[in-house]
Design a protein around this motif. Structure first.
Motif, PDB file in Angstrom:
ATOM      1  N   CYS A 142       0.815  -1.221   0.000  1.00 27.71           N
ATOM      2  CA  CYS A 142       0.000   0.000   0.000  1.00 27.71           C
ATOM      3  C   CYS A 142       0.845   1.266   0.000  1.00 27.71           C
ATOM      4  CB  CYS A 142      -0.976  -0.009   1.171  1.00 27.71           C
ATOM      5  SG  CYS A 142      -0.207  -0.030   2.803  1.00 27.71           S
TER       6      CYS A 142
ATOM      7  N   HIS B 135      -2.146   3.729  -6.267  1.00 25.97           N
ATOM      8  CA  HIS B 135      -3.577   3.694  -5.949  1.00 25.97           C
ATOM      9  C   HIS B 135      -3.840   3.445  -4.471  1.00 25.97           C
ATOM     10  CE1 HIS B 135      -2.860  -0.650  -6.051  1.00 25.97           C
ATOM     11  NE2 HIS B 135      -2.387  -0.512  -7.281  1.00 25.97           N
TER      12      HIS B 135
ATOM     13  N   HIS C 157      -3.778   0.699  -2.671  1.00 24.53           N
ATOM     14  CA  HIS C 157      -4.279  -0.603  -2.215  1.00 24.53           C
ATOM     15  C   HIS C 157      -3.104  -1.544  -1.949  1.00 24.53           C
ATOM     16  CE1 HIS C 157      -8.634  -0.290  -2.238  1.00 24.53           C
ATOM     17  NE2 HIS C 157      -8.511   0.524  -3.289  1.00 24.53           N
ATOM     18  N   CYS C 158      -3.410  -2.646  -1.270  1.00 28.33           N
ATOM     19  CA  CYS C 158      -2.371  -3.539  -0.760  1.00 28.33           C
ATOM     20  C   CYS C 158      -1.954  -4.615  -1.752  1.00 28.33           C
ATOM     21  CB  CYS C 158      -2.836  -4.186   0.542  1.00 28.33           C
ATOM     22  SG  CYS C 158      -3.220  -2.989   1.836  1.00 28.33           S
TER      23      CYS C 158
ATOM     24  N   LEU D 132      -3.863  -4.414  -9.148  1.00 29.64           N
ATOM     25  CA  LEU D 132      -5.270  -4.316  -9.537  1.00 29.64           C
ATOM     26  C   LEU D 132      -5.524  -4.930 -10.907  1.00 29.64           C
ATOM     27  CD1 LEU D 132      -6.052  -0.610  -8.540  1.00 29.64           C
ATOM     28  CD2 LEU D 132      -6.320  -2.663  -7.135  1.00 29.64           C
TER      29      LEU D 132
ATOM     30  N   GLU E  68     -10.044  -4.009  -9.059  1.00 24.95           N
ATOM     31  CA  GLU E  68     -10.157  -4.944  -7.952  1.00 24.95           C
ATOM     32  C   GLU E  68      -8.773  -5.489  -7.628  1.00 24.95           C
ATOM     33  OE1 GLU E  68     -12.772  -5.728  -6.133  1.00 24.95           O
ATOM     34  OE2 GLU E  68     -14.258  -4.574  -7.297  1.00 24.95           O
ATOM     35  N   VAL E  69      -8.490  -5.660  -6.337  1.00 26.75           N
ATOM     36  CA  VAL E  69      -7.210  -6.220  -5.943  1.00 26.75           C
ATOM     37  C   VAL E  69      -7.165  -7.692  -6.329  1.00 26.75           C
ATOM     38  CG1 VAL E  69      -5.683  -6.765  -4.022  1.00 26.75           C
ATOM     39  CG2 VAL E  69      -6.900  -4.576  -4.064  1.00 26.75           C
TER      40      VAL E  69
ATOM     41  N   ASP F 153      -0.802  -7.529   4.392  1.00 25.15           N
ATOM     42  CA  ASP F 153      -1.656  -7.250   3.247  1.00 25.15           C
ATOM     43  C   ASP F 153      -3.017  -7.924   3.296  1.00 25.15           C
ATOM     44  OD1 ASP F 153      -1.245 -10.087   1.657  1.00 25.15           O
ATOM     45  OD2 ASP F 153       0.456  -9.485   2.877  1.00 25.15           O
TER      46      ASP F 153
ATOM     47  N   PRO G 133      -6.076   4.544   0.439  1.00 23.70           N
ATOM     48  CA  PRO G 133      -6.507   4.141  -0.906  1.00 23.70           C
ATOM     49  C   PRO G 133      -7.097   5.318  -1.666  1.00 23.70           C
ATOM     50  CG  PRO G 133      -7.961   3.220   0.785  1.00 23.70           C
ATOM     51  CD  PRO G 133      -6.824   3.849   1.505  1.00 23.70           C
TER      52      PRO G 133
ATOM     53  N   ASP H 136     -12.269   1.115  -0.629  1.00 22.34           N
ATOM     54  CA  ASP H 136     -11.724   0.829   0.697  1.00 22.34           C
ATOM     55  C   ASP H 136     -11.096  -0.558   0.677  1.00 22.34           C
ATOM     56  OD1 ASP H 136     -13.847  -1.085   1.022  1.00 22.34           O
ATOM     57  OD2 ASP H 136     -15.167   0.557   1.624  1.00 22.34           O
ATOM     58  N   ARG H 137     -10.761  -1.068   1.858  1.00 23.62           N
ATOM     59  CA  ARG H 137     -10.046  -2.347   1.933  1.00 23.62           C
ATOM     60  C   ARG H 137     -10.899  -3.454   2.533  1.00 23.62           C
ATOM     61  NH1 ARG H 137      -4.633   0.835   3.960  1.00 23.62           N
ATOM     62  NH2 ARG H 137      -3.996   1.537   1.891  1.00 23.62           N
TER      63      ARG H 137
ATOM     64  N   TYR I 298     -10.632  -7.283   1.488  1.00 29.82           N
ATOM     65  CA  TYR I 298      -9.542  -8.166   1.899  1.00 29.82           C
ATOM     66  C   TYR I 298      -9.220  -8.094   3.380  1.00 29.82           C
ATOM     67  CZ  TYR I 298      -6.974  -3.985   0.106  1.00 29.82           C
ATOM     68  OH  TYR I 298      -6.535  -2.713  -0.213  1.00 29.82           O
TER      69      TYR I 298
END
Length: 324
Positions: A122, A127, A129-130, A133, A137-138, A166, A212, A216-217, A220
């Motif tokens: 992250c 972007h 995110h952890c 993408l 989407e992760v 993560d 992010p 949001d997270r 995951y």
């Protein structure tokens, strides 16, 4: 035994009695102190939402590590702010990345300090995110290889332990395999086994510049409403080779710490997160609480719930208090 034959106050009447029967003890050598490392020289920048916590440059790390050791704190965990970010978080695993250089600096100048590294993307993705993408989407499985490369790069730089945060499925096994295949079988994994999609992370995201950029997270990280799921998550990490199980956050999830302590015989860590720290600092600044006493009581509650290890921004303050 009933009153008046048994009087619990007999063993509370002075500090000596209280000390003799005290069930839970805090120790500085069971704290891990987080450090935020950023580019530049002679940088020591206080984080506004986390009074007393700083972003520091690599040239300041040795002094920070020596101060911690002087207080009895023998472990730090590193978080890096890279020079550049990209969609794949490649800065996380390059040889001369911010964390790789930070590890070498500490191990070269303060070799007795245990260096733990946070393994996540992250801080390195543009972007926020952890993972990488696909269609916004992760992508879990595509991220695993990058996480393993990151953990391996940390070990090669001299890290003593890696800590994947993560929450990708299968990442402990992937990291364990990468370490073992490259002769790092003695590097332990402290897994963020139970990491909730919490609202207590706000100040950290400011500190590490890793909020992010969209969404949001919650797809995951764990749902705060779930307890039984925590045991499933931890069991998976045990089966994949985790050496230490972590719960994050700590104070809002003391019940989860206790569940893991009862269920598993591995060491349990708890991350006393930035929002939990900031609330105490803010209330103390307003004069609404005694900050020192609330700090001590809070950390004691985490230990009493079953945590063997506490990651906390209060590590230095609490270590000083324990010496009084």
């Amino acid at each position: 035994m009933v009153f008046p034959d048994y009087r619990p106050r007999r063993l509370r009447q002075n500090s000596t009695f209280r000390g003799l029967i005290r069930e839970t003890h805090l120790s500085a050598d069971q704290f891990i102190y987080p450090l935020f490392v950023q580019p530049g020289k002679n940088v020591r920048e206080e984080i506004p939402s986390m009074p007393g916590v700083f972003r520091i440059s690599i040239d300041q790390l040795a002094a920070e590590a020596k101060e911690c050791l002087g207080l009895g704190i023998r472990s730090v965990i590193l978080f890096g702010l890279p020079d550049k970010k990209d969609a794949m978080g490649t800065g996380a695993h390059i040889k001369d990345g911010i964390i790789q250089r930070a590890i070498r600096e500490i191990k070269n100048k303060v070799p007795e300090m245990m260096v733990v590294t946070d393994v996540c993307l992250c801080e390195y993705t543009d972007h926020g995110h952890c993972g990488c993408l696909i269609n916004q989407e992760v992508d879990n499985d595509a991220t695993l290889e990058i996480l393993a490369k990151t953990a391996l790069s940390h070990a090669q730089a001299g890290a003593d332990m890696v800590a994947p945060s993560d929450m990708m499925d299968g990442r402990v096994a992937e990291i364990r395999a990468a370490l073992d295949e490259n002769n790092f079988e003695m590097i332990p994994i402290m897994s963020y086994a139970v990491k909730y999609a919490s609202s207590f992370y706000g100040p950290f995201r400011d500190a590490a510049d890793c909020a992010p950029q969209f969404g949001d997270r919650r797809s995951y990280q764990m749902d705060p409403a779930n307890s039984r799921e925590a045991l499933r998550e931890a069991t998976l990490d045990v089966d994949e080779g985790a050496d230490i199980l972590m719960v994050k956050p700590a104070v809002a999830y003391l019940d989860i710490i206790s569940k893991l302590r009862d269920e598993f015989d591995l060491p349990v860590a708890a991350y006393h997160v930035s929002g939990e720290y900031a609330m105490i600092k803010a209330a103390a600044e307003k004069g609404w609480i005694d900050g020192e006493k609330v700090m001590a009581e809070t950390l004691l509650s985490i230990k009493r719930a079953g945590a063997d290890i506490i990651i906390t921004y209060f590590a230095k303050e609490m270590a000083k208090l324990l010496r009084k």
